[in-house]
Enzyme design. Structure first.
Site, PDB file in Angstrom:
ATOM      1  N   LEU A   1       0.980  -1.150   0.139  1.00  0.00           N
ATOM      2  CA  LEU A   1      -0.107   0.085   0.070  1.00  0.00           C
ATOM      3  C   LEU A   1       1.005   1.500  -0.198  1.00  0.00           C
ATOM      4  O   LEU A   1       1.975   1.372   0.674  1.00  0.00           O
ATOM      5  CB  LEU A   1      -0.889   0.118   1.301  1.00  0.00           C
ATOM      6  CG  LEU A   1      -1.855  -1.220   1.423  1.00  0.00           C
ATOM      7  CD1 LEU A   1      -2.680  -1.043   2.766  1.00  0.00           C
ATOM      8  CD2 LEU A   1      -2.817  -1.200   0.392  1.00  0.00           C
ATOM      9  N   ASP A   2       0.442   2.491  -0.492  1.00  0.00           N
ATOM     10  CA  ASP A   2       1.222   3.631  -0.636  1.00  0.00           C
ATOM     11  C   ASP A   2       0.629   4.388   0.643  1.00  0.00           C
ATOM     12  O   ASP A   2      -0.366   3.942   1.230  1.00  0.00           O
ATOM     13  CB  ASP A   2       1.133   4.370  -1.874  1.00  0.00           C
ATOM     14  CG  ASP A   2      -0.362   4.632  -2.408  1.00  0.00           C
ATOM     15  OD1 ASP A   2      -1.253   4.846  -1.457  1.00  0.00           O
ATOM     16  OD2 ASP A   2      -0.477   4.623  -3.515  1.00  0.00           O
ATOM     17  N   SER A   3       0.999   5.668   0.634  1.00  0.00           N
ATOM     18  CA  SER A   3       0.905   6.587   1.877  1.00  0.00           C
ATOM     19  C   SER A   3      -0.524   6.756   1.826  1.00  0.00           C
ATOM     20  O   SER A   3      -1.395   6.791   3.279  1.00  0.00           O
ATOM     21  CB  SER A   3       1.729   7.684   2.057  1.00  0.00           C
ATOM     22  OG  SER A   3       1.806   8.392   0.662  1.00  0.00           O
TER      23      SER A   3
END
Lengths: 98, 119
Positions: free
Chosen positions: B74-76
């Site tokens: 997952l990204d931020s």
């Protein structure tokens, strides 16, 4: 024109979470889903942007939008209406002490 | 004469009310003294259920110890969305500062466990 400093990563993420949190507070399903979707799309679009001028313009716009969103969410809570059939009905959670 | 009667009536009424009350009050006290909060297993399953609801999360890689960015990819922005979903599930608000520190599933579970108002 003087160089514009870009908003930090953390401040953008905090803005993102407060916008999501505020969008979630609309009581009408349609408004709630629309603003959640819109916020997510807007932040996805800017995700790989590196231009400080664009980023700070984006940040300023979203801060203004957040203020509008907060006011509208409160008004919407007053005139929310019934829950729609398509909405997920929350199960009633029990705790041992309640 | 009638004045005394009235006075006597007023004297007895509250007494009756007092006698009727104690049983319900004892019940309430007993309820509040029960062990509080959610069990660790309950929290874990519900947090994992929340994560399963995300398209990007691969259920095969999901476990209580996985990290949002390293294991689940997952990204931020996704991480913020996960924290939001957890907030909604447990009907709490996590302050930004503490939300930043939640980077793994385990940290989310621990935060819920130490938050008394989560339910």
């Amino acid at each position: 024109m003087a160089a514009v400093t870009a908003p930090t990563r953390d401040s953008l993420l905090h803005l993102y979470s407060s916008m999501l949190r505020t969008s979630r507070q609309f009581s009408s399903y349609n408004f709630r889903q629309y603003f959640l979707r819109k916020t997510k799309e807007q932040f996805r679009d800017i995700q790989h942007e590196n231009d400080p001028a664009k980023l700070s313009a984006f940040y300023g716009d979203r801060v203004k939008e957040l203020a509008v969103l907060k006011r509208s969410a409160i008004v919407n809570q007053l005139y929310g209406g019934w829950k729609l059939v398509v909405e997920k009905q929350k199960p009633i959670r029990e705790r041992s002490d309640s | 004469m009638s004045f005394f009667r009235l006075a006597a009536r007023n004297m007895t009424r509250p007494g009756l009310a007092m006698m009727a009350r104690p049983s319900s009050r004892v019940m309430q006290l007993a309820r509040y003294s029960a062990a509080a909060g959610l069990s660790k297993e309950q929290i874990t399953t519900r947090v994992l259920d929340v994560l399963k609801g995300f398209e990007k999360v691969d259920p095969a890689k999901l476990s209580a110890s996985s990290s949002f960015t390293d294991d689940l990819g997952l990204d931020s922005l996704d991480a913020v969305e996960v924290v939001m979903a957890v907030e909604e599930e447990f009907a709490i608000e996590i302050p930004d500062k503490e939300a930043d520190e939640i980077q793994t599933v385990q940290q989310a579970i621990d935060y819920i466990a130490k938050t008394p108002e989560a339910h």
